[in-house]
Scaffold this motif. Structure first.
Motif, PDB file in Angstrom:
ATOM      1  N   GLN A   1       0.847  -1.188   0.000  1.00 43.17           N
ATOM      2  CA  GLN A   1       0.000   0.000   0.000  1.00 43.17           C
ATOM      3  C   GLN A   1       0.883   1.238   0.000  1.00 43.17           C
ATOM      4  OE1 GLN A   1      -2.689   0.173   3.327  1.00 43.17           O
ATOM      5  NE2 GLN A   1      -4.040   1.612   2.325  1.00 43.17           N
ATOM      6  N   VAL A   2       0.611   2.162  -0.927  1.00 41.00           N
ATOM      7  CA  VAL A   2       1.389   3.381  -1.021  1.00 41.00           C
ATOM      8  C   VAL A   2       1.048   4.277   0.153  1.00 41.00           C
ATOM      9  CG1 VAL A   2       1.925   5.356  -2.446  1.00 41.00           C
ATOM     10  CG2 VAL A   2       1.397   3.160  -3.522  1.00 41.00           C
ATOM     11  N   PRO A   3       2.038   4.769   0.880  1.00 39.18           N
ATOM     12  CA  PRO A   3       1.765   5.563   2.086  1.00 39.18           C
ATOM     13  C   PRO A   3       0.978   6.840   1.842  1.00 39.18           C
ATOM     14  CG  PRO A   3       4.037   4.819   2.042  1.00 39.18           C
ATOM     15  CD  PRO A   3       3.480   4.530   0.699  1.00 39.18           C
ATOM     16  N   LEU A   4       1.395   7.644   0.871  1.00 38.08           N
ATOM     17  CA  LEU A   4       0.756   8.926   0.634  1.00 38.08           C
ATOM     18  C   LEU A   4       0.436   9.064  -0.847  1.00 38.08           C
ATOM     19  CD1 LEU A   4       3.238  11.089   2.759  1.00 38.08           C
ATOM     20  CD2 LEU A   4       0.929  10.416   3.417  1.00 38.08           C
ATOM     21  N   VAL A   5      -0.789   9.417  -1.167  1.00 40.88           N
ATOM     22  CA  VAL A   5      -1.203   9.530  -2.570  1.00 40.88           C
ATOM     23  C   VAL A   5      -1.910  10.853  -2.773  1.00 40.88           C
ATOM     24  CG1 VAL A   5      -2.541   8.521  -4.436  1.00 40.88           C
ATOM     25  CG2 VAL A   5      -1.483   7.028  -2.717  1.00 40.88           C
ATOM     26  N   GLU A   6      -1.305  11.709  -3.588  1.00 40.35           N
ATOM     27  CA  GLU A   6      -1.899  13.009  -3.872  1.00 40.35           C
ATOM     28  C   GLU A   6      -2.779  12.930  -5.113  1.00 40.35           C
ATOM     29  OE1 GLU A   6       2.455  13.792  -2.596  1.00 40.35           O
ATOM     30  OE2 GLU A   6       1.348  12.369  -3.852  1.00 40.35           O
ATOM     31  N   SER A   7      -3.758  13.837  -5.166  1.00 39.28           N
ATOM     32  CA  SER A   7      -4.617  13.967  -6.346  1.00 39.28           C
ATOM     33  C   SER A   7      -5.186  15.375  -6.380  1.00 39.28           C
ATOM     34  CB  SER A   7      -5.743  12.934  -6.315  1.00 39.28           C
ATOM     35  OG  SER A   7      -6.582  13.151  -5.201  1.00 39.28           O
ATOM     36  N   GLY A   8      -5.790  15.733  -7.497  1.00 44.51           N
ATOM     37  CA  GLY A   8      -6.447  17.029  -7.608  1.00 44.51           C
ATOM     38  C   GLY A   8      -5.707  18.043  -8.458  1.00 44.51           C
ATOM     39  N   GLY A   9      -4.490  17.721  -8.859  1.00 44.35           N
ATOM     40  CA  GLY A   9      -3.763  18.656  -9.698  1.00 44.35           C
ATOM     41  C   GLY A   9      -4.433  18.815 -11.058  1.00 44.35           C
ATOM     42  N   ASP A  10      -4.297  20.007 -11.629  1.00 46.41           N
ATOM     43  CA  ASP A  10      -4.960  20.291 -12.898  1.00 46.41           C
ATOM     44  C   ASP A  10      -4.358  21.549 -13.505  1.00 46.41           C
ATOM     45  OD1 ASP A  10      -8.524  20.015 -13.742  1.00 46.41           O
ATOM     46  OD2 ASP A  10      -6.722  20.120 -15.011  1.00 46.41           O
ATOM     47  N   SER A  11      -4.861  21.920 -14.677  1.00 46.74           N
ATOM     48  CA  SER A  11      -4.474  23.168 -15.324  1.00 46.74           C
ATOM     49  C   SER A  11      -5.621  24.155 -15.166  1.00 46.74           C
ATOM     50  CB  SER A  11      -4.191  22.927 -16.813  1.00 46.74           C
ATOM     51  OG  SER A  11      -3.081  22.080 -16.970  1.00 46.74           O
ATOM     52  N   VAL A  12      -5.316  25.331 -14.639  1.00 43.41           N
ATOM     53  CA  VAL A  12      -6.339  26.359 -14.414  1.00 43.41           C
ATOM     54  C   VAL A  12      -5.801  27.706 -14.846  1.00 43.41           C
ATOM     55  CG1 VAL A  12      -7.407  25.128 -12.489  1.00 43.41           C
ATOM     56  CG2 VAL A  12      -5.590  26.784 -12.046  1.00 43.41           C
ATOM     57  N   GLU A  13      -6.707  28.658 -14.987  1.00 37.42           N
ATOM     58  CA  GLU A  13      -6.304  30.023 -15.306  1.00 37.42           C
ATOM     59  C   GLU A  13      -6.014  30.787 -14.007  1.00 37.42           C
ATOM     60  OE1 GLU A  13      -8.753  30.683 -19.501  1.00 37.42           O
ATOM     61  OE2 GLU A  13      -9.335  31.765 -17.689  1.00 37.42           O
ATOM     62  N   ALA A  14      -5.225  31.817 -14.137  1.00 38.34           N
ATOM     63  CA  ALA A  14      -4.924  32.663 -12.981  1.00 38.34           C
ATOM     64  C   ALA A  14      -6.220  33.172 -12.351  1.00 38.34           C
ATOM     65  CB  ALA A  14      -4.048  33.836 -13.409  1.00 38.34           C
ATOM     66  N   GLY A  15      -6.237  33.170 -11.033  1.00 36.97           N
ATOM     67  CA  GLY A  15      -7.428  33.580 -10.316  1.00 36.97           C
ATOM     68  C   GLY A  15      -8.338  32.426  -9.936  1.00 36.97           C
ATOM     69  N   GLY A  16      -8.078  31.271 -10.517  1.00 35.13           N
ATOM     70  CA  GLY A  16      -8.896  30.106 -10.248  1.00 35.13           C
ATOM     71  C   GLY A  16      -8.529  29.410  -8.949  1.00 35.13           C
ATOM     72  N   SER A  17      -9.239  28.315  -8.680  1.00 37.71           N
ATOM     73  CA  SER A  17      -9.036  27.560  -7.436  1.00 37.71           C
ATOM     74  C   SER A  17      -8.884  26.079  -7.741  1.00 37.71           C
ATOM     75  CB  SER A  17     -10.235  27.754  -6.493  1.00 37.71           C
ATOM     76  OG  SER A  17     -10.379  29.091  -6.107  1.00 37.71           O
ATOM     77  N   LEU A  18      -8.182  25.404  -6.854  1.00 38.36           N
ATOM     78  CA  LEU A  18      -8.058  23.958  -6.903  1.00 38.36           C
ATOM     79  C   LEU A  18      -8.025  23.438  -5.477  1.00 38.36           C
ATOM     80  CD1 LEU A  18      -5.295  23.232  -9.580  1.00 38.36           C
ATOM     81  CD2 LEU A  18      -7.716  22.636  -9.755  1.00 38.36           C
ATOM     82  N   ARG A  19      -8.466  22.200  -5.290  1.00 39.87           N
ATOM     83  CA  ARG A  19      -8.297  21.543  -4.001  1.00 39.87           C
ATOM     84  C   ARG A  19      -7.524  20.253  -4.216  1.00 39.87           C
ATOM     85  NH1 ARG A  19     -12.828  19.263   0.228  1.00 39.87           N
ATOM     86  NH2 ARG A  19     -13.014  17.657  -1.389  1.00 39.87           N
ATOM     87  N   LEU A  20      -6.386  20.184  -3.612  1.00 35.98           N
ATOM     88  CA  LEU A  20      -5.575  18.973  -3.654  1.00 35.98           C
ATOM     89  C   LEU A  20      -5.942  18.081  -2.473  1.00 35.98           C
ATOM     90  CD1 LEU A  20      -2.057  20.446  -4.502  1.00 35.98           C
ATOM     91  CD2 LEU A  20      -3.950  19.873  -6.048  1.00 35.98           C
ATOM     92  N   SER A  21      -5.875  16.782  -2.717  1.00 34.94           N
ATOM     93  CA  SER A  21      -6.159  15.811  -1.665  1.00 34.94           C
ATOM     94  C   SER A  21      -4.973  14.888  -1.488  1.00 34.94           C
ATOM     95  CB  SER A  21      -7.396  14.971  -2.027  1.00 34.94           C
ATOM     96  OG  SER A  21      -8.531  15.776  -2.191  1.00 34.94           O
ATOM     97  N   CYS A  22      -4.803  14.399  -0.282  1.00 32.66           N
ATOM     98  CA  CYS A  22      -3.730  13.462   0.023  1.00 32.66           C
ATOM     99  C   CYS A  22      -4.299  12.334   0.857  1.00 32.66           C
ATOM    100  CB  CYS A  22      -2.607  14.169   0.769  1.00 32.66           C
ATOM    101  SG  CYS A  22      -1.269  13.070   1.300  1.00 32.66           S
ATOM    102  N   GLU A  23      -4.335  11.165   0.285  1.00 30.10           N
ATOM    103  CA  GLU A  23      -4.798   9.978   0.991  1.00 30.10           C
ATOM    104  C   GLU A  23      -3.669   9.462   1.865  1.00 30.10           C
ATOM    105  OE1 GLU A  23      -7.722   8.099   1.066  1.00 30.10           O
ATOM    106  OE2 GLU A  23      -6.565   7.029   2.581  1.00 30.10           O
ATOM    107  N   THR A  24      -3.941   9.357   3.156  1.00 35.68           N
ATOM    108  CA  THR A  24      -2.873   9.003   4.101  1.00 35.68           C
ATOM    109  C   THR A  24      -3.109   7.682   4.819  1.00 35.68           C
ATOM    110  OG1 THR A  24      -3.889  10.133   5.978  1.00 35.68           O
ATOM    111  CG2 THR A  24      -2.519  11.467   4.530  1.00 35.68           C
TER     112      THR A  24
END
Length: 123
Positions: A1-24
């Motif tokens: 089992q992988v200890p830490l797994v990130e997700s949520g990265g993407d391409s956005v325009e300036a001023g935008g928002s993103l939420r990254l997640s990390c499964e622990t």
């Protein structure tokens, strides 16, 4: 089992928002201090935020007021909410665990981190 797994990265325009997640859920370290750092190829890692077990946080000046770390203990997920994104936020973002203090976390002194997730912000 992988200890830490990130997700949520993407391409956005300036001023935008993103939420990254990390499964622990796969992580078995002992120190309950977590955070995020980012890295651009050819540049040093930059600590973004760290949070300890009591909820104390420390943010880098470059993201203070725009990024927020949070944790859902029931789901074993750490989040990084990123608002008002700028082109200079473009980087690969890593979730990390096991820092001694939030200050150490901001210096990227973690024992373990994931594979990262890419964030691209266009002007």
């Amino acid at each position: 089992q992988v200890p830490l797994v990130e997700s949520g990265g993407d391409s956005v325009e300036a001023g935008g928002s993103l939420r990254l997640s990390c499964e622990t859920s796969g992580y078995t370290g002992s120190r309950d201090c977590t955070g995020w750092f980012r890295q651009v190829p050819g540049k040093a890692r930059e600590g973004i935020v760290a949070m300890d077990s009591e909820g104390r946080t420390s943010y880098a000046d470059t993201v203070k007021g725009r990024f927020t770390i949070s944790q859902d203990n029931a789901k074993n997920i750490v989040y990084l909410q990123m608002n008002s994104l700028k082109p200079e936020d473009t980087a690969r973002y890593y979730c990390a665990r096991d820092c001694d203090t939030v200050e150490d976390g901001l210096r990227v002194r973690f024992a373990s981190w994931g594979q990262g997730t890419q964030v691209n912000v266009s002007a």
